[in-house]
Each structure stands twice: as structure tokens, then as C-alpha cells.
Motif scaffolding. Structure first.
Motif, PDB file in Angstrom:
ATOM      1  N   ASN A 161      -7.572  -0.743   4.523  1.00 17.85           N
ATOM      2  CA  ASN A 161      -7.603  -0.458   3.084  1.00 17.85           C
ATOM      3  C   ASN A 161      -6.608  -1.309   2.289  1.00 17.85           C
ATOM      4  O   ASN A 161      -6.074  -0.870   1.273  1.00 17.85           O
ATOM      5  CB  ASN A 161      -7.315   1.027   2.817  1.00 17.85           C
ATOM      6  CG  ASN A 161      -8.157   1.567   1.674  1.00 17.85           C
ATOM      7  OD1 ASN A 161      -9.259   1.070   1.416  1.00 17.85           O
ATOM      8  ND2 ASN A 161      -7.657   2.574   0.993  1.00 17.85           N
ATOM      9  N   SER A 197     -10.268  -4.353  -1.139  1.00 20.05           N
ATOM     10  CA  SER A 197     -11.360  -3.509  -1.619  1.00 20.05           C
ATOM     11  C   SER A 197     -12.711  -4.088  -1.206  1.00 20.05           C
ATOM     12  O   SER A 197     -12.928  -5.295  -1.300  1.00 20.05           O
ATOM     13  CB  SER A 197     -11.304  -3.394  -3.139  1.00 20.05           C
ATOM     14  OG  SER A 197     -12.471  -2.765  -3.634  1.00 20.05           O
ATOM     15  N   ARG A 198     -13.629  -3.199  -0.789  1.00 18.39           N
ATOM     16  CA  ARG A 198     -14.994  -3.619  -0.512  1.00 18.39           C
ATOM     17  C   ARG A 198     -15.840  -3.643  -1.781  1.00 18.39           C
ATOM     18  O   ARG A 198     -16.956  -4.142  -1.772  1.00 18.39           O
ATOM     19  CB  ARG A 198     -15.646  -2.674   0.511  1.00 18.39           C
ATOM     20  CG  ARG A 198     -15.077  -2.783   1.919  1.00 18.39           C
ATOM     21  CD  ARG A 198     -15.852  -1.895   2.890  1.00 18.39           C
ATOM     22  NE  ARG A 198     -15.410  -2.082   4.268  1.00 18.39           N
ATOM     23  CZ  ARG A 198     -14.446  -1.375   4.849  1.00 18.39           C
ATOM     24  NH1 ARG A 198     -13.824  -0.434   4.150  1.00 18.39           N
ATOM     25  NH2 ARG A 198     -14.113  -1.596   6.108  1.00 18.39           N
ATOM     26  N   GLU A 199     -15.313  -3.085  -2.853  1.00 18.73           N
ATOM     27  CA  GLU A 199     -16.035  -3.058  -4.123  1.00 18.73           C
ATOM     28  C   GLU A 199     -15.832  -4.374  -4.868  1.00 18.73           C
ATOM     29  O   GLU A 199     -14.871  -5.110  -4.633  1.00 18.73           O
ATOM     30  CB  GLU A 199     -15.548  -1.891  -4.993  1.00 18.73           C
ATOM     31  CG  GLU A 199     -15.668  -0.527  -4.330  1.00 18.73           C
ATOM     32  CD  GLU A 199     -17.105  -0.179  -3.994  1.00 18.73           C
ATOM     33  OE1 GLU A 199     -17.995  -0.479  -4.823  1.00 18.73           O
ATOM     34  OE2 GLU A 199     -17.345   0.374  -2.899  1.00 18.73           O
ATOM     35  N   TYR A 230      -7.767  -9.601  -2.637  1.00 22.59           N
ATOM     36  CA  TYR A 230      -9.198  -9.426  -2.887  1.00 22.59           C
ATOM     37  C   TYR A 230      -9.903 -10.751  -2.670  1.00 22.59           C
ATOM     38  O   TYR A 230      -9.378 -11.820  -3.004  1.00 22.59           O
ATOM     39  CB  TYR A 230      -9.447  -8.957  -4.324  1.00 22.59           C
ATOM     40  CG  TYR A 230     -10.919  -8.871  -4.678  1.00 22.59           C
ATOM     41  CD1 TYR A 230     -11.711  -7.852  -4.170  1.00 22.59           C
ATOM     42  CD2 TYR A 230     -11.506  -9.832  -5.491  1.00 22.59           C
ATOM     43  CE1 TYR A 230     -13.064  -7.779  -4.468  1.00 22.59           C
ATOM     44  CE2 TYR A 230     -12.858  -9.778  -5.803  1.00 22.59           C
ATOM     45  CZ  TYR A 230     -13.635  -8.745  -5.281  1.00 22.59           C
ATOM     46  OH  TYR A 230     -14.979  -8.680  -5.580  1.00 22.59           O
ATOM     47  N   GLN A 287      -4.898   2.676  -8.409  1.00 22.02           N
ATOM     48  CA  GLN A 287      -5.285   1.975  -7.180  1.00 22.02           C
ATOM     49  C   GLN A 287      -5.037   0.466  -7.266  1.00 22.02           C
ATOM     50  O   GLN A 287      -5.567  -0.215  -8.122  1.00 22.02           O
ATOM     51  CB  GLN A 287      -6.767   2.207  -6.880  1.00 22.02           C
ATOM     52  CG  GLN A 287      -7.255   1.507  -5.627  1.00 22.02           C
ATOM     53  CD  GLN A 287      -6.644   2.057  -4.353  1.00 22.02           C
ATOM     54  OE1 GLN A 287      -6.899   3.195  -3.990  1.00 22.02           O
ATOM     55  NE2 GLN A 287      -5.836   1.267  -3.662  1.00 22.02           N
ATOM     56  N   LYS A 288      -4.166  -0.012  -6.410  1.00 20.52           N
ATOM     57  CA  LYS A 288      -3.890  -1.439  -6.330  1.00 20.52           C
ATOM     58  C   LYS A 288      -4.173  -1.903  -4.907  1.00 20.52           C
ATOM     59  O   LYS A 288      -4.034  -1.139  -3.956  1.00 20.52           O
ATOM     60  CB  LYS A 288      -2.435  -1.738  -6.705  1.00 20.52           C
ATOM     61  CG  LYS A 288      -2.081  -1.483  -8.171  1.00 20.52           C
ATOM     62  CD  LYS A 288      -0.619  -1.791  -8.440  1.00 20.52           C
ATOM     63  CE  LYS A 288      -0.211  -1.479  -9.871  1.00 20.52           C
ATOM     64  NZ  LYS A 288      -0.767  -2.416 -10.835  1.00 20.52           N
ATOM     65  N   TRP A 289      -4.570  -3.159  -4.786  1.00 22.40           N
ATOM     66  CA  TRP A 289      -4.888  -3.741  -3.493  1.00 22.40           C
ATOM     67  C   TRP A 289      -4.000  -4.951  -3.279  1.00 22.40           C
ATOM     68  O   TRP A 289      -3.649  -5.648  -4.231  1.00 22.40           O
ATOM     69  CB  TRP A 289      -6.356  -4.160  -3.444  1.00 22.40           C
ATOM     70  CG  TRP A 289      -7.309  -3.089  -3.893  1.00 22.40           C
ATOM     71  CD1 TRP A 289      -7.734  -2.859  -5.170  1.00 22.40           C
ATOM     72  CD2 TRP A 289      -7.935  -2.103  -3.087  1.00 22.40           C
ATOM     73  NE1 TRP A 289      -8.583  -1.796  -5.211  1.00 22.40           N
ATOM     74  CE2 TRP A 289      -8.741  -1.303  -3.940  1.00 22.40           C
ATOM     75  CE3 TRP A 289      -7.926  -1.813  -1.719  1.00 22.40           C
ATOM     76  CZ2 TRP A 289      -9.494  -0.239  -3.472  1.00 22.40           C
ATOM     77  CZ3 TRP A 289      -8.676  -0.755  -1.250  1.00 22.40           C
ATOM     78  CH2 TRP A 289      -9.453   0.013  -2.109  1.00 22.40           C
ATOM     79  N   LYS A 329       0.830  -1.205   0.000  1.00 16.06           N
ATOM     80  CA  LYS A 329       0.000   0.000   0.000  1.00 16.06           C
ATOM     81  C   LYS A 329       0.869   1.261   0.000  1.00 16.06           C
ATOM     82  O   LYS A 329       0.604   2.233  -0.732  1.00 16.06           O
ATOM     83  CB  LYS A 329      -0.914  -0.007   1.221  1.00 16.06           C
ATOM     84  CG  LYS A 329      -1.780   1.238   1.355  1.00 16.06           C
ATOM     85  CD  LYS A 329      -2.598   1.199   2.636  1.00 16.06           C
ATOM     86  CE  LYS A 329      -3.378   2.489   2.845  1.00 16.06           C
ATOM     87  NZ  LYS A 329      -4.133   2.472   4.116  1.00 16.06           N
ATOM     88  N   TYR A 332      -9.758  -4.966   5.566  1.00 17.73           N
ATOM     89  CA  TYR A 332     -10.666  -3.944   5.039  1.00 17.73           C
ATOM     90  C   TYR A 332     -10.479  -2.618   5.773  1.00 17.73           C
ATOM     91  O   TYR A 332     -10.456  -1.551   5.156  1.00 17.73           O
ATOM     92  CB  TYR A 332     -12.118  -4.416   5.143  1.00 17.73           C
ATOM     93  CG  TYR A 332     -12.446  -5.536   4.181  1.00 17.73           C
ATOM     94  CD1 TYR A 332     -12.610  -5.294   2.817  1.00 17.73           C
ATOM     95  CD2 TYR A 332     -12.572  -6.842   4.636  1.00 17.73           C
ATOM     96  CE1 TYR A 332     -12.897  -6.318   1.935  1.00 17.73           C
ATOM     97  CE2 TYR A 332     -12.860  -7.881   3.764  1.00 17.73           C
ATOM     98  CZ  TYR A 332     -13.022  -7.611   2.412  1.00 17.73           C
ATOM     99  OH  TYR A 332     -13.298  -8.634   1.534  1.00 17.73           O
ATOM    100  N   LEU A 376     -14.406  -6.079  -7.550  1.00 16.33           N
ATOM    101  CA  LEU A 376     -13.352  -5.848  -8.551  1.00 16.33           C
ATOM    102  C   LEU A 376     -13.478  -6.764  -9.753  1.00 16.33           C
ATOM    103  O   LEU A 376     -12.909  -6.496 -10.806  1.00 16.33           O
ATOM    104  CB  LEU A 376     -11.969  -6.056  -7.908  1.00 16.33           C
ATOM    105  CG  LEU A 376     -11.554  -5.086  -6.804  1.00 16.33           C
ATOM    106  CD1 LEU A 376     -10.135  -5.383  -6.365  1.00 16.33           C
ATOM    107  CD2 LEU A 376     -11.674  -3.638  -7.261  1.00 16.33           C
TER     108      LEU A 376
END
Length: 409
Positions: free
Chosen positions: A219, A222-224, A165, A160-162, A150, A216, A226
Motif C-alpha cells: 500500500n 495506489s492502484r487507482e 505513483y 490519504q497520501k502515497w 506511510k 502495491y 490518481l
């Protein structure tokens, strides 16, 4: 006689080859093979066939969690009553697998066939690029690697990278792909339900909820959704996820893939000792009681799951037979030499589990899933409270569960 299999092209080809060979040498006991009819899900199609008394003789793709419900409804043939079945299964599978597939009434209604162990896949290229050189095997190591990832993303102004997931949907089966593998890993393969009571209100489930919740909250995940438009792992929007061996063949077909990948075991608590268990994602074979010649059905199945059949399953589909000593058996040595990425999964096979033989396991997972969403994804409850609430609801469910009634008699 009718034989239903999965619609997966490779699996259909596998089952076709055995059925054709069988039919050529058994003109009286012929089988007609067809992929399971289309529907919203294979589970719904099977349920409709059971209720309508239109079940096939053999079905080779039954999710292990559904077997107990059909066994109690009396629509499956107890395979251990067929001569030679138990001896064959005992030679093929270890005692823990046999215990897992044995129903509450002491009979075995399913052939343990194939598994796809859940592991952690990671982008080796992204790890190296971010200076992550050790595999994050524990919760703290995973969080430390995620923090580095991050920080570098922000520092370099990357899109934006996570770090990872996993699906946030409340649907019960999604918990088989995040909470449940981690729970098995942490607990040494513990059950969710024991003696018709919830047995998951323990430090392992609480720690899994806390670990995932932190990903989560900080951060790192992602809560979205993907995966709505593209595969986030292929697009390199994420560095890790929990998945099975099917990704190997899939990723090797991606044109212009400019990253390397590998697998390691699911994460465990920092104080974990002993082997790391994971979810097996088992699919098994059953014979319905509409079958008039169960002996012939078993004889066909036996050809599919002998050593040669299991090697063909590996080679044709990339799925693992639920067979003991697979990696150490010289019969399979050449396959693993040619497919080294499959070796981590083969090593994991002694430590995979399906789900408990509980007639309402779907409802149990649904309750856990509701608490997962509230606690892990949205942080509305503490892990302790969420697991306690799940335990309470599951015990109410189990206390009030009535015997299966599928209108099949």
C-alpha cells in the motif's frame, strides 16, 4: 518541400526559426513547415501518411521504436548514403548511440536528435517533514522510506497520501515510464530483444517486477488512477514518481507552489554496481523517400543539430540534444549555470538508452504490459512466472513476425 514537426508550441517555434533562416538563404530549396496534422496520435498520422503516400519530406519527432518498421517497409531514406552524414554524426554522438540507431540492414535511417531521460522526482519538503534525509537510491532504501511515509500518514491522520505513483494502465507505452527505466537501471542498459529472441528473462526483470509488486502489496502506491482530476505530485498526494525534465518548467509555473523538489537516478537493486542507466525517451528526425532533394533536407537538419542548434533546443524547449560530452563542453557551461536543475539530467546522458531496433517492439512491450498488470498491479502471478510467460509469448511473436507490409509500393 514539406517539413512536419511536433505541435508543442516551444518546439514549433524552434523549428520555425531554423526553417525561416534556411528559406531566406536558399530560395530554390525552400521548406514549408507545419505541425503534424491532428489525429489520435502522431504515430497514427504518420502511418496514414505512409500508406497514403502523403508523407512529408522531413519529420522531426519520430519515436525511435517506429523507425525499424518504416525502414524495412522501404519508405525512409538511408541517411548514411548522403555525403558528410556519417562524419557529422560520429562527431556529435558516441559509438553506443550510433550502434543503437543503426538498423538491421546496416544503414542509418534516423538522426538522433533529442532525449528526455527518466529520473526520480521527489518532494523535498515532504521528505524533510517525514524525516527522510537520504535519497532512496536502492530498492530496500526506497521501501524503507515508503514505510516511514506511510506510518507518518496514518499516525498524523493525514488525507490519504502515497509514497509514489505510476500509471497502472495496461497500455504498452506506459511500461516505458516504469518497468523499462528500472530494467535498464538494474541491468546496466540490457536489451529486451537480442538476435530476434527475448532476452529479458533474467534476474533484473524479475527483481523489477518484484520490487514494483511489493509497492502495491504494501500500500505504498495506489492502484487507482490518481491523475484523473489533478496532478497528484502538485497536490502533494505523492512524494515521488518517475518522470522527465519537462516537469521543471511546468512546476516552476505552478502558482503558490509551497514545496521544493529535486531529481535523482532511478532505483536499483541493493547489490547494483556501476552506472545507473535509464530510458532516454528519444525522438528523432527522418527523411521519407518521397523527398526529391534529400541533400537539401539533410543540410537543413544539420543546421538544427549543430552546437548552436542544440543550445537553442535546450534553451527554448528544455529538452536535451543527444550529443556526447554535453555537460563538460564549455559551449554549454553558461546554460547549465543558469539552469542548475538540468545538471542531473546532463550527467545521466551517457547512460540513456532508447528501445531495441525491433520491428515489433510495440507488440513486445504490449506482451510485457499484460504480464505487468497481472503480476505487479494485481498480484495474480509471481514475478518469475510473469516474466517467463512474457518471454514465451514474445518468442512466439518474433518467430512468426512477417516482413512489414504497409501497402506503400
Amino acid at each position: 518541400m514539406l517539413f512536419w514537426c511536433a505541435t508543442n508550441p516551444r518546439e514549433l517555434e524552434f523549428c520555425t526559426s531554423f526553417t525561416d533562416a534556411w528559406n531566406q538563404s536558399h530560395p530554390v530549396d525552400n521548406f514549408h513547415l507545419q505541425p503534424i496534422p491532428e489525429g489520435q496520435s502522431s504515430e497514427e498520422v504518420i502511418l496514414a501518411a505512409v500508406v497514403g503516400k502523403t508523407t512529408p519530406d522531413i519529420y522531426a519527432n519520430m519515436w525511435q521504436g517506429n523507425v525499424e518498421m518504416y525502414a524495412r517497409a522501404g519508405v525512409l531514406i538511408p541517411l548514411d548514403t548522403i555525403s558528410g552524414f556519417l562524419q557529422f554524426i560520429q562527431e556529435r554522438c558516441d559509438s553506443s548511440v550510433i550502434k543503437e540507431i543503426t538498423s538491421a540492414d546496416g544503414h542509418i535511417y534516423q538522426v538522433p536528435w533529442k532525449v528526455n531521460p527518466f529520473m526520480s522526482i521527489y518532494n523535498k519538503t515532504l521528505f524533510t517533514k517525514n524525516g527522510i534525509h537520504d535519497l532512496p537510491a536502492t530498492y530496500s532504501a526506497y521501501r524503507h522510506a515508503a514505510a516511514i511515509f506511510k506510518s507518518n500518514s496514518l499516525l498524523n491522520g493525514w488525507t490519504q497520501k502515497w509514497f509514489g505513483y505510476t500509471e497502472v494502465k495496461e497500455i504498452w507505452y506506459q511500461r516505458l515510464f516504469n518497468f523499462y527505466p528500472l530494467y535498464l537501471a538494474a541491468s546496466g542498459g540490457a536489451s529486451l530483444v537480442t538476435n530476434n529472441k527475448a532476452s529479458f528473462n533474467n534476474k533484473y526483470a524479475i527483481e523489477v517486477f518484484a520490487f514494483l509488486q511489493s509497492l502495491y502489496n504494501d500500500n505504498y502506491f495506489s492502484r487507482e488512477n490518481l491523475s484523473a482530476s489533478e496532478d497528484p505530485f502538485v497536490a502533494q498526494l505523492i512524494a515521488t514518481k518517475w518522470t522527465g525534465p519537462w516537469e521543471i518548467a511546468y512546476l516552476k509555473t505552478i502558482p503558490d507552489r509551497n514545496f521544493e523538489f529535486g531529481y535523482f537516478e532511478p532505483q536499483v537493486p541493493d547489490d547494483h554496481k556501476g552506472p545507473v542507466y535509464t530510458y532516454a525517451d528519444p525522438k528523432n528526425i527522418v527523411v521519407f523517400n518521397t523527398c526529391t532533394r534529400p541533400r537539401a533536407a539533410w543540410d537543413l537538419i544539420r543546421t538544427m543539430i549543430d552546437k548552436k542548434g542544440d543550445l537553442k533546443l535546450l534553451a527554448n524547449t528544455g529538452q536535451f540534444p543527444r550529443r556526447k560530452n554535453l555537460q563538460s563542453d564549455p559551449f554549454y557551461t553558461e546554460y547549465f549555470k543558469k539552469n542548475p536543475m538540468m545538471i542531473p539530467f546532463a550527467k545521466e546522458l551517457p547512460y540513456v538508452k532508447g528501445v531495441d531496433n525491433c520491428e515489433v517492439i510495440v507488440e513486445v512491450l504490449d506482451i510485457i504490459s499484460q504480464e505487468y498488470e497481472s503480476c505487479v498491479v494485481y498480484g495474480k502471478k509471481t514475478p518469475e512466472k510473469a516474466i517467463q510467460d512474457a518471454e514465451t509469448s514474445v518468442n512466439v511473436l518474433l518467430a512468426n513476425a512477417s516482413p512489414t507490409k504497409l501497402a506503400v509500393h
